[in-house]
Write a protein that holds these residues in place. Sequence first.
Motif, PDB file in Angstrom:
ATOM      1  N   SER A   1       0.823  -1.205   0.000  1.00 57.36           N
ATOM      2  CA  SER A   1       0.000   0.000   0.000  1.00 57.36           C
ATOM      3  C   SER A   1       0.857   1.254   0.000  1.00 57.36           C
ATOM      4  N   SER A   2       2.015   1.212   0.670  1.00 57.68           N
ATOM      5  CA  SER A   2       2.883   2.385   0.690  1.00 57.68           C
ATOM      6  C   SER A   2       3.504   2.655  -0.667  1.00 57.68           C
ATOM      7  N   ASN A   3       3.646   1.616  -1.490  1.00 59.32           N
ATOM      8  CA  ASN A   3       4.222   1.811  -2.812  1.00 59.32           C
ATOM      9  C   ASN A   3       3.261   2.485  -3.766  1.00 59.32           C
ATOM     10  N   VAL A   4       1.969   2.346  -3.547  1.00 58.14           N
ATOM     11  CA  VAL A   4       0.981   2.928  -4.449  1.00 58.14           C
ATOM     12  C   VAL A   4       0.378   4.207  -3.887  1.00 58.14           C
ATOM     13  N   THR A   5       0.780   4.616  -2.699  1.00 57.00           N
ATOM     14  CA  THR A   5       0.258   5.820  -2.068  1.00 57.00           C
ATOM     15  C   THR A   5       1.311   6.913  -2.108  1.00 57.00           C
ATOM     16  N   ILE A   6       0.884   8.114  -2.413  1.00 55.73           N
ATOM     17  CA  ILE A   6       1.796   9.258  -2.493  1.00 55.73           C
ATOM     18  C   ILE A   6       2.145   9.709  -1.088  1.00 55.73           C
ATOM     19  N   LYS A   7       3.442   9.848  -0.823  1.00 54.16           N
ATOM     20  CA  LYS A   7       3.919  10.265   0.488  1.00 54.16           C
ATOM     21  C   LYS A   7       4.843  11.469   0.328  1.00 54.16           C
TER      22      LYS A   7
ATOM     23  N   LYS B   1      -7.080  22.587 -27.674  1.00 49.59           N
ATOM     24  CA  LYS B   1      -6.082  23.637 -27.488  1.00 49.59           C
ATOM     25  C   LYS B   1      -6.471  24.565 -26.342  1.00 49.59           C
ATOM     26  N   LYS B   2      -7.748  24.914 -26.244  1.00 51.57           N
ATOM     27  CA  LYS B   2      -8.198  25.768 -25.147  1.00 51.57           C
ATOM     28  C   LYS B   2      -8.150  25.032 -23.803  1.00 51.57           C
ATOM     29  N   LYS B   3      -8.367  23.730 -23.825  1.00 55.04           N
ATOM     30  CA  LYS B   3      -8.288  22.948 -22.596  1.00 55.04           C
ATOM     31  C   LYS B   3      -6.874  22.980 -22.035  1.00 55.04           C
ATOM     32  N   GLN B   4      -5.873  22.849 -22.892  1.00 50.47           N
ATOM     33  CA  GLN B   4      -4.483  22.885 -22.444  1.00 50.47           C
ATOM     34  C   GLN B   4      -4.153  24.225 -21.795  1.00 50.47           C
ATOM     35  N   LYS B   5      -4.854  25.262 -22.169  1.00 48.62           N
ATOM     36  CA  LYS B   5      -4.536  26.604 -21.684  1.00 48.62           C
ATOM     37  C   LYS B   5      -5.344  26.980 -20.448  1.00 48.62           C
ATOM     38  N   HIS B   6      -6.613  26.572 -20.370  1.00 46.51           N
ATOM     39  CA  HIS B   6      -7.496  27.079 -19.317  1.00 46.51           C
ATOM     40  C   HIS B   6      -7.892  26.030 -18.284  1.00 46.51           C
ATOM     41  N   VAL B   7      -7.776  24.762 -18.578  1.00 50.81           N
ATOM     42  CA  VAL B   7      -8.176  23.712 -17.635  1.00 50.81           C
ATOM     43  C   VAL B   7      -6.931  23.218 -16.906  1.00 50.81           C
ATOM     44  N   ALA B   8      -6.883  23.422 -15.595  1.00 55.01           N
ATOM     45  CA  ALA B   8      -5.719  23.042 -14.783  1.00 55.01           C
ATOM     46  C   ALA B   8      -5.947  21.673 -14.151  1.00 55.01           C
ATOM     47  N   GLU B   9      -5.907  20.627 -14.965  1.00 49.90           N
ATOM     48  CA  GLU B   9      -6.062  19.255 -14.489  1.00 49.90           C
ATOM     49  C   GLU B   9      -4.776  18.483 -14.749  1.00 49.90           C
ATOM     50  N   PHE B  10      -4.341  17.736 -13.727  1.00 47.19           N
ATOM     51  CA  PHE B  10      -3.099  16.975 -13.811  1.00 47.19           C
ATOM     52  C   PHE B  10      -3.343  15.540 -13.361  1.00 47.19           C
ATOM     53  N   THR B  11      -2.546  14.665 -13.893  1.00 49.19           N
ATOM     54  CA  THR B  11      -2.539  13.268 -13.455  1.00 49.19           C
ATOM     55  C   THR B  11      -1.212  13.002 -12.759  1.00 49.19           C
ATOM     56  N   VAL B  12      -1.252  12.488 -11.539  1.00 44.41           N
ATOM     57  CA  VAL B  12      -0.045  12.193 -10.759  1.00 44.41           C
ATOM     58  C   VAL B  12       0.323  10.728 -10.994  1.00 44.41           C
ATOM     59  N   LEU B  13       1.508  10.493 -11.528  1.00 44.83           N
ATOM     60  CA  LEU B  13       1.978   9.159 -11.864  1.00 44.83           C
ATOM     61  C   LEU B  13       3.262   8.849 -11.118  1.00 44.83           C
ATOM     62  N   LYS B  14       3.501   7.566 -10.917  1.00 42.73           N
ATOM     63  CA  LYS B  14       4.745   7.116 -10.278  1.00 42.73           C
ATOM     64  C   LYS B  14       5.855   7.106 -11.324  1.00 42.73           C
TER      65      LYS B  14
ATOM     66  N   ILE C   1      -0.874  14.284  -1.279  1.00 44.58           N
ATOM     67  CA  ILE C   1      -0.362  13.353  -0.277  1.00 44.58           C
ATOM     68  C   ILE C   1      -1.491  12.436   0.208  1.00 44.58           C
ATOM     69  N   SER C   2      -1.150  11.158   0.383  1.00 46.65           N
ATOM     70  CA  SER C   2      -2.035  10.084   0.862  1.00 46.65           C
ATOM     71  C   SER C   2      -3.035   9.620  -0.186  1.00 46.65           C
ATOM     72  N   HIS C   3      -2.940  10.124  -1.403  1.00 45.68           N
ATOM     73  CA  HIS C   3      -3.793   9.624  -2.482  1.00 45.68           C
ATOM     74  C   HIS C   3      -3.037   8.570  -3.287  1.00 45.68           C
ATOM     75  N   VAL C   4      -3.745   7.875  -4.129  1.00 49.80           N
ATOM     76  CA  VAL C   4      -3.161   6.786  -4.908  1.00 49.80           C
ATOM     77  C   VAL C   4      -2.587   7.335  -6.206  1.00 49.80           C
ATOM     78  N   TYR C   5      -1.469   6.740  -6.645  1.00 48.30           N
ATOM     79  CA  TYR C   5      -0.881   7.121  -7.928  1.00 48.30           C
ATOM     80  C   TYR C   5      -1.872   6.850  -9.058  1.00 48.30           C
ATOM     81  N   GLY C   6      -1.891   7.739 -10.031  1.00 47.30           N
ATOM     82  CA  GLY C   6      -2.826   7.638 -11.138  1.00 47.30           C
ATOM     83  C   GLY C   6      -4.079   8.461 -10.941  1.00 47.30           C
ATOM     84  N   SER C   7      -4.187   9.146  -9.796  1.00 46.20           N
ATOM     85  CA  SER C   7      -5.359   9.980  -9.536  1.00 46.20           C
ATOM     86  C   SER C   7      -5.261  11.282 -10.317  1.00 46.20           C
TER      87      SER C   7
END
Length: 466
Positions: free
Chosen positions: A15-21, A149-162, A58-64
């Motif tokens: 679980s610690s390997n898949v959880t962001i710390k 193109k507008k999404k890349q500029k105005h939508v601040a969404e990220f995916t956190v990956l290991k 922090i404490s969320h799962v990778y890929g969120s």
Amino acid sequence: MATSSQSMCEKKNKSSNVTIKEGDHVILKKGKTVRVFQIRKKRDIWLDKIKFTLDGAISHVYGSNFEVKSGQMHKIQKTFKEAEVLGAEKGTDNRNLHDLDSNQKLSREDIEKMKKEGAKGEEIIGQLIENSTTFKGKTEFAQEKWVKKKKQKHVAEFTVLKPNTRLMCQMYHEKSAAKILNIRMDTLAQILTYGNVHAYTNVAVVDTCSGLVVGAVMERLGGYGKVIHFHPGDRPVRPILDNLDFPKEFLDNLYNFPFCEIDSLKAENSEQTNSDTQSINLTKESLHSDEKGDNSSDTNDDTKKMREVFDERFKSRKSTTTEGEEVDSPAAKKMKTELSAREANKVLYNKRLFEARELLLKCDIDCLIIASKYNPTPLVTTLIEYVATSRPVVVYSQYKEAVMDAYAYLREMGCLVNYRVSETWLREYQILPMRTHPVIQMSAGGGYLLTATTTVKKSTTAAAMT
């Protein structure tokens, strides 16, 4: 009870390997933008002109998936999709459309005002569509491309990956390809495949491409097998390996071997080395004494001399209290602690160097991989005699002349078979409905590979030729 406790420990580690710390390195991906950061609380970072902190991950799962609001990251369950804002009206072609500033009624000030009021990226894109005079006349493909193109500029969404070697290779190849010697992902995969890198093998790697190849080899071994990294200088420079956050059991199987110590391998055993490797012999004696139960530090002459020098240097710095008792000053205590740490690091370094040297002298290397900015010919001709028989040798260079020079020299030596020089040409395709075509901008070259298989030792071949 032992079995249940062991299973609980395994579940906890899993679980610690898949959880962001805090302290972990993570990769933030937004479209084609890939960047690596270290999780630190209350630390501001910049990505695509957006300033925020990583505390919310922090404490969320990778890929969120996360969205940035007011400089903070908030987890979201549903991401923004271009098809959700597309209207029913679509044009047949774009021949009558012209790219003019007057096509958009919203000004930059209006958009900034909406952002300050807390409007979401979807709302901003919706307003841009409503105030566009040419959007309804675009074709379906043009509308989707415009919204993306507008999404890349105005939508601040990220995916956190290991972090992994594939993502690190992609990031460095797009950002600064020279630091990894222009190694593409497909070239890195071929290096591992031709080298037959798998668990329970011993791999010797010459890596000067920021630790990309060393990290890929360790990831493929999975902690089972040994890696000897030959590097210039006293300490290796491999930021990619540091970003991968390998566990301690992985790093325990990694040995550093400087180029300046390669000449010492020509000695038949560790007792007959020259004066440059006397520290290794002292470490060997201390290791034997530890096995016999002698934990005394008097066996290390260098340590005794260093402590004597330290005592003489800081004896005059001792301060006297009002009661007449002598105590060490804070400066002396600090220097003594630093000296002990340096001694421990020096002993550990010599121990690891001795273990790597013993492994090489046994000629028990299952694979030799060279990916260096230096001329590979002297490297491969020197290290090939420590590779076991019928084992692969892989040489990578971004220049054809360097690979061909090594190829010609090895052919004259006659200690290898199955020579092969190859260059990979990769064409990336966009696969979409009714829009499948090669990508316009792509890599021009992925370097050159020389692969071969060992047969007999270099010394045996040289004796036969004479």
